[in-house]
Design an enzyme around this catalytic site. Structure first.
Site, PDB file in Angstrom:
ATOM      1  N   ASN A 298       0.853  -1.192   0.000  1.00 21.07           N
ATOM      2  CA  ASN A 298       0.000   0.000   0.000  1.00 21.07           C
ATOM      3  C   ASN A 298       0.888   1.240   0.000  1.00 21.07           C
ATOM      4  O   ASN A 298       1.747   1.400   0.870  1.00 21.07           O
ATOM      5  CB  ASN A 298      -0.904   0.007   1.234  1.00 21.07           C
ATOM      6  CG  ASN A 298      -2.006   1.040   1.133  1.00 21.07           C
ATOM      7  OD1 ASN A 298      -1.844   2.093   0.519  1.00 21.07           O
ATOM      8  ND2 ASN A 298      -3.133   0.747   1.749  1.00 21.07           N
TER       9      ASN A 298
ATOM     10  N   CYS B 233      -5.209   0.960  -1.309  1.00 18.87           N
ATOM     11  CA  CYS B 233      -5.814  -0.352  -1.057  1.00 18.87           C
ATOM     12  C   CYS B 233      -6.948  -0.628  -2.041  1.00 18.87           C
ATOM     13  O   CYS B 233      -7.185  -1.767  -2.422  1.00 18.87           O
ATOM     14  CB  CYS B 233      -6.309  -0.446   0.385  1.00 18.87           C
ATOM     15  SG  CYS B 233      -7.292   0.960   0.934  1.00 18.87           S
TER      16      CYS B 233
ATOM     17  N   HIS C  61     -11.129   1.522   4.407  1.00 21.69           N
ATOM     18  CA  HIS C  61     -10.144   0.537   3.958  1.00 21.69           C
ATOM     19  C   HIS C  61     -10.816  -0.449   3.013  1.00 21.69           C
ATOM     20  O   HIS C  61     -11.997  -0.773   3.168  1.00 21.69           O
ATOM     21  CB  HIS C  61      -9.548  -0.191   5.159  1.00 21.69           C
ATOM     22  CG  HIS C  61      -8.439  -1.129   4.796  1.00 21.69           C
ATOM     23  ND1 HIS C  61      -7.310  -0.720   4.106  1.00 21.69           N
ATOM     24  CD2 HIS C  61      -8.287  -2.466   5.002  1.00 21.69           C
ATOM     25  CE1 HIS C  61      -6.516  -1.756   3.914  1.00 21.69           C
ATOM     26  NE2 HIS C  61      -7.079  -2.821   4.444  1.00 21.69           N
TER      27      HIS C  61
ATOM     28  N   ASP D 140      -5.536  -8.507   1.794  1.00 18.23           N
ATOM     29  CA  ASP D 140      -5.562  -7.233   2.527  1.00 18.23           C
ATOM     30  C   ASP D 140      -4.213  -6.549   2.314  1.00 18.23           C
ATOM     31  O   ASP D 140      -3.292  -6.683   3.114  1.00 18.23           O
ATOM     32  CB  ASP D 140      -5.811  -7.508   4.012  1.00 18.23           C
ATOM     33  CG  ASP D 140      -5.965  -6.231   4.832  1.00 18.23           C
ATOM     34  OD1 ASP D 140      -5.824  -5.138   4.247  1.00 18.23           O
ATOM     35  OD2 ASP D 140      -6.209  -6.321   6.041  1.00 18.23           O
TER      36      ASP D 140
END
Length: 1094
Positions: free
Chosen positions: A209, A214, A455, A472
């Site tokens: 990131n 993201c 997020h 993630d």
């Protein structure tokens, strides 16, 4: 703060009781020691999971606290590893100092996670803390927590889990033999910031990131696992692409690294290829917009190649938009392609209801009837039906919508269920029985947060076999089907006070019949060899660069100049440090002088005997001259020592002359010899020429240098010369006595001193700079100035080298010569000291010098002045006033901005006369007479009388002045007539817009006639003008005019209010929608449109 509950039975799981972490203050324990061991009983840990997998996502474990009644300190269980992190149960007695009851002691029950990492680690987890009953018929007492554990909040739970006396009461059933059983169920996400091997645990790697990318990482992973698309991306021709600007190559690189790397992959090269600045990486954009822009870029790159059409084949479906008349047999339709479908989820139970809403028909009746051509206006139904769905179906759930009530973007967290397998046949016009529209869920893109940010993660089913992974950013972990699907429906949890802000916003489905083709394996053979080789070369180069950066402290730069760089230099010393082209060498700081000279000799193409280094030294008089180095005695010294530990090191490299046949440089005696540099000055050309260097004994008389100088300059051997010593900037001294030895004739004789010579010619006196001393004095005052056109905001300007001693007219003459204009037709402006913008204008009578003009600028910054061309001479302009105004034509269009120059002491009449000279008014229908209006916030404030002095007018703030031709009908105003100011507004009278104007009204006139005048003036169609409303505005209050109104002049005249003051003049407001271009909603810093510039 949690309060204990006094009841005779175990309290139920609390709904509004928030978990806490024990901290200092209040009920929090300040002396808790995580390393405390129990002293009253044996610690027991009992794992309830058979499988001992430290990377597992969840586990349940117990902790037995012995001698509960005697516990006074913190009790910690041994660690149990979940997600490779140690988790412990922590129990302790807690006291509530605020409690008024005698039993103010409670059981504190916490879950602790401590990562063995000094970095900023974090791990999100949910847990259920349980007190296990040891008596039949008693229910387990439990409470739930959800927390992000990190170094500063590494424990979370309840300071008052249950009153101490209730836990110790044997009748309650939670204690037996003075021991209690504590149990914890933990479900944790993969941690960030600690050693988590995604490749080992899942077979896949994540993406780093950059700050707020993201959302992009989620999309890239989705595209990567669309294997057929990945194959096509590899086949895009990028052999000749610039690696810093090619989006296609950057995407190939990311896909290749995701497929082969063991560590998370960076995306900086991709965003750089987009043409994004660093700030773009810290802004969250819309995923659907990025997806479309990225796919468009790839599709255009694939044109004309073997993979042309891959994206449409994978993602393009077709829908039919139709309008069908209800009462006649007539239908209009057209087929449209789509790459994604936006589904409304607000109030929709599941995906099927969203699809049903998408194809729902809209009735066209009343004023909205459909024009069916020869059949006239007809009632009809308008809608869409899907003709075909693509192999890969992108569904965007409309979680983010504009709310007109709050005038902001909001996020819709409504629950909307979606399934692992869906059948869309009922939404297809003609479903294919052999190939039903059955789709398997492949990806769930999830957003946590609100409309201001949050997020993004993506859950992927890479092979379409129901085995899900959570991506993630840089962390990839296995997850359950429920985590990927059920937990992302949105809506409410069991606790209705907690709204789910984590929900799916984009779904990717793969057609079941196309699954094998879309998700086919991507092997090494599918990647072109030239791409593999190029990426391998890039990696090799990057490793080399990384090694160089890590070893940079071991090296130092050495800048080498030769006599070639001295030629053509017109300034002080031997060269200009800012413009000279060095030969730069990166050498080890500890390299000895001997090897250094061998390296130099090899690089320059000379034997070591034919070179001699002369390091430059900064003298105390601000000069930069070569100095002698003792080569024989300093061979074992390192270059960093010779550079006095102050890199970079500047070196003059003396070499033998190229045409010389000598084997080595002449010897130099450091005790008795001196090296001098010679320059020749030509007064007629105002130039300095480099004349080489010489070795001579210190005792040499000055006159002995004359033959050498004449030979170097090409003069006759008996030519008389004048000599000067270049001591320092702005100090060039004439050498008077040529019979003196050098150490007496020159000031502090040193190696690297400079002697300037010129012919002793009487004709030199006629030159502008007759001597070298004059030349260098003039050089000292020279400055490079950038002149920019004030009327062109982005004008780069042009550069002139001028003397700081020039006066205003000398500067103006030089600039005018560059611009090929008259110096009197230029006006100059100083640069503002605090920002790069034009300041106040200079008067042509300015008595200072150029140095004074530049005195407020930064010493090292560019020297800049602004100018503008004039139509009248500057001396005349300074006796006039510059006046800016807008000319509006008869159609109420702003024709142009005018800059007028009336006399300073003039009146409005003089201004209008000046404007008339510039304007070409139409001969027919106009009055030929001009007037000046004062406009503030799109409203006419007043009409200025012609006898008003211009010095009374001020155009500061939002005030503007407008010149227009007076319409013929407004030339004469009778007693029963009045000119009324009109302005446009939308709902609020303060929201004025557009171009205001004036209209003539008459006492008793029907307002319908005035409406007709205004409609004609504004040229508005009848249908639209019907929506216009009119109001009389007095002091910010509107009174809407009824249709039957007849004009009363007093309604438009200012009235005297109590106190004797006169209220502002009323104006006629026109209330209608503002159709000028505007944003549909307030601009937010996160809403920057996505652009791929390359």
């Amino acid at each position: 703060m949690l309060e204990h509950m006094d009841t005779d039975t175990p309290p139920p799981t609390p709904k509004n009781d928030s978990p806490q972490t024990p901290k200092a203050g209040g009920d929090m324990d300040t002396d808790r020691n995580p390393n405390t061991t129990n002293v009253n009983g044996e610690v027991m840990v009992e794992e309830l999971m058979e499988e001992e997998d430290e990377s597992r996502a969840e586990a349940t474990f117990r902790f037995t606290v012995e001698n509960f009644s005697k516990v006074k300190e913190t009790q910690l269980s041994p660690p149990v590893f979940i997600r490779n992190l140690p988790w412990k149960i922590m129990a302790m007695p807690r006291h509530n100092p605020n409690a008024e009851r005698p039993n103010n002691k409670s059981l504190g029950f916490f879950l602790q996670c401590n990562a063995d990492s000094d970095s900023s680690w974090s791990c999100s987890a949910s847990a259920e803390l349980r007190l296990i009953p040891q008596k039949d018929g008693v229910e387990t007492f439990n409470r739930k927590i959800q927390h992000i554990f990190y170094s500063k909040e590494n424990d979370w739970g309840f300071a008052h889990f249950m009153p101490w006396h209730e836990v110790g009461d044997t009748q309650k059933g939670f204690i037996k033999d003075d021991r209690i059983l504590l149990e914890v169920y933990v479900n944790a996400d993969a941690p960030h910031g600690v050693a988590w091997d995604s490749k080992k645990h899942t077979g896949y790697v994540g993406l780093k990131n950059q700050g707020a990318t993201c959302y992009m990482n989620s999309l890239l992973q989705t595209l990567f696992f669309t294997n057929q698309l990945r194959k096509a991306v590899y086949q895009m021709p990028t052999e000749s692409d610039d690696q810093s600007k090619s989006v296609a190559l950057a995407l190939q690189r990311i896909f290749y690294e995701l497929q082969h790397n063991d560590k998370p992959v960076g995306t900086k090269k991709l965003t750089k290829s987009f043409g994004w600045e660093t700030l773009d990486s810290f802004m969250q954009h819309d995923v659907q917009e990025l997806c479309r822009v990225l796919l468009d870029n790839m599709e255009s790159k694939m044109r004309g190649t073997c993979v042309e059409g891959t994206i449409p084949r994978l993602l393009e479906g077709k829908m039919i938009s139709f309008i069908k008349c209800k009462h006649i047999d007539y239908m209009s339709s057209r087929t449209e392609p789509f790459y994604d479908i936006q589904l409304n989820i607000k109030g929709k139970k599941n995906l099927y209801e969203s699809f049903q809403d998408y194809i729902a028909t809209e009735t066209m009746d009343g004023e909205n009837k459909y024009d069916a051509g020869k059949f006239g206006l007809q009632e009809a139904e308008k809608g869409v039906i899907f003709q075909s769905f693509p192999p890969v179906l992108h569904l965007h759930l409309m979680r983010f919508q504009y709310d007109p009530n709050t005038d902001t973007n909001i996020k819709i967290n409504d629950r909307c269920e979606f399934h692992e397998k869906i059948n869309l046949d009922k939404f297809v016009q003609n479903p294919d029985a052999k190939d039903p529209a059955v789709y398997i869920l492949h990806a769930v893109l999830v957003h946590s947060g609100d409309n201001h940010g949050g997020h993004y993660v993506v859950y992927l089913n890479p092979r379409g076999d129901g085995k899900w992974c959570k991506f993630d950013d840089d962390v990839v972990s296995r997850c359950t089907k429920a985590e990927a699907i059920d937990h992302n429906f949105g809506g409410f949890d069991d606790d209705i006070s907690i709204r789910h802000c984590t929900n799916a916003y984009m779904l990717v489905y793969v057609r079941e019949s196309c699954k094998e083709e879309v998700l086919c394996p991507v092997n090494e053979i599918d990647i072109p060899d030239n791409l593999i080789e190029r990426l391998a070369e890039e990696k090799k180069y990057e490793l080399q660069r990384r090694k160089e950066r890590s070893e940079a402290h071991l090296y130092m730069p050495v800048h080498v100049v030769t006599e070639d760089q001295f030629c053509g230099h017109q300034g002080n010393d031997m060269f200009d440090m800012e413009h000279v082209h060095y030969r730069t060498f990166k050498v080890l700081r500890e390299m000895k002088l001997g090897p250094f000279m061998e390296m130099l000799a090899g690089s320059m193409g000379y034997p070591v005997a034919q070179i001699r280094p002369w390091p430059f030294q900064q003298r105390s008089n601000c000069t930069f001259r070569p100095t002698m180095i003792d080569v024989e005695n300093d061979l074992e010294k390192s270059v960093v020592v010779l550079a006095e530990n102050d890199p970079p090191w500047y070196v003059f490299l003396e070499v033998v002359e190229p045409d010389s046949d000598v084997a080595c440089l002449p010897p130099f005696d450091k005790d008795s010899d001196v090296m001098l540099f010679l320059k020749m000055y030509d007064p007629k050309a105002k130039m300095v020429c480099y004349a080489g260097h010489v070795y001579v004994p210190i005792s040499t008389r000055v006159e002995e240098l004359i033959p050498i100088m004449n030979r170097r300059a090409g003069f006759r051997s008996d030519t008389d010369l004048i000599m000067f010593e270049e001591v320092k900037p702005n100090l060039v001294e004439r050498i008077q006595d040529y019979e003196l030895p050098l150490d007496k004739a020159l000031d502090e004789l040193m190696d690297g001193d400079i002697i300037i010579f010129q012919k002793d010619d009487p004709e030199n006196e006629e030159c502008e700079l007759p001597t070298a001393k004059d030349y260098f004095r003039d050089l000292y005052y020279r400055v490079e100035v950038v002149f920019c056109d004030k009327t062109m905001p982005s004008d780069p300007g042009f550069n002139l080298v001028l003397s700081q001693r020039m006066n205003y007219f000398q500067v103006a003459k030089c600039v005018a010569q560059e611009l090929n204009t008259d110096p009197m037709l230029l006006q100059f402006f100083k640069t503002q000291g605090y920002r790069d913008a034009p300041g106040n204008p200079l008067r042509c009578t300015y008595e200072g010098t150029l140095k004074d003009l530049l005195s407020n600028l930064k010493q090292r910054g560019p020297k800049k002045l602004y100018y503008q061309r004039l139509r009248i001479p500057i001396n005349e302009l300074e006796n006039k006033r510059q006046f800016k105004c807008i000319f509006v034509n008869s159609k109420l269009k702003e024709d142009r901005e005018m800059v007028l120059y009336p006399s300073k002491n003039g009146t409005v009449a003089d201004l209008l006369e000046e404007a008339g000279k510039q304007l070409q008014l139409p001969q027919d229908g106009g009055s030929g007479k001009l007037r000046l209006l004062e406009v503030i916030s799109n409203k006419i404030f007043c009409v200025q009388k012609e006898d008003v002095l211009l010095e009374c007018l001020n155009s500061q703030g939002t005030k503007t002045y407008r010149i227009e031709e007076v319409p013929q009908e407004e030339i004469s105003i009778r007693e029963e007539e009045l000119l009324v100011h009109c302005a446009h507004f939308s709902k609020e009278v303060f929201a004025t817009f557009g171009t205001p104007f004036m209209v003539k009204i008459r006492q008793g006139e029907a307002f319908a006639a005035i409406r007709g005048q205004i409609q004609k003036k504004l040229e508005v169609p009848d249908k639209e003008f019907e929506k216009y409303q009119f109001a009389i505005i007095v002091m910010g209050r509107q009174t809407y005019i009824p249709e039957e109104y007849s004009v009363e002049l007093k309604d438009f005249l200012p009235q005297i209010v109590p106190g004797g003051a006169m209220q502002p003049k009323p104006w006629l407001g026109i209330d209608h929608i503002n159709k000028t271009a505007k944003r549909s909603r307030p601009y937010m810093y996160t809403e920057k449109a996505i652009k791929i510039h390359n």
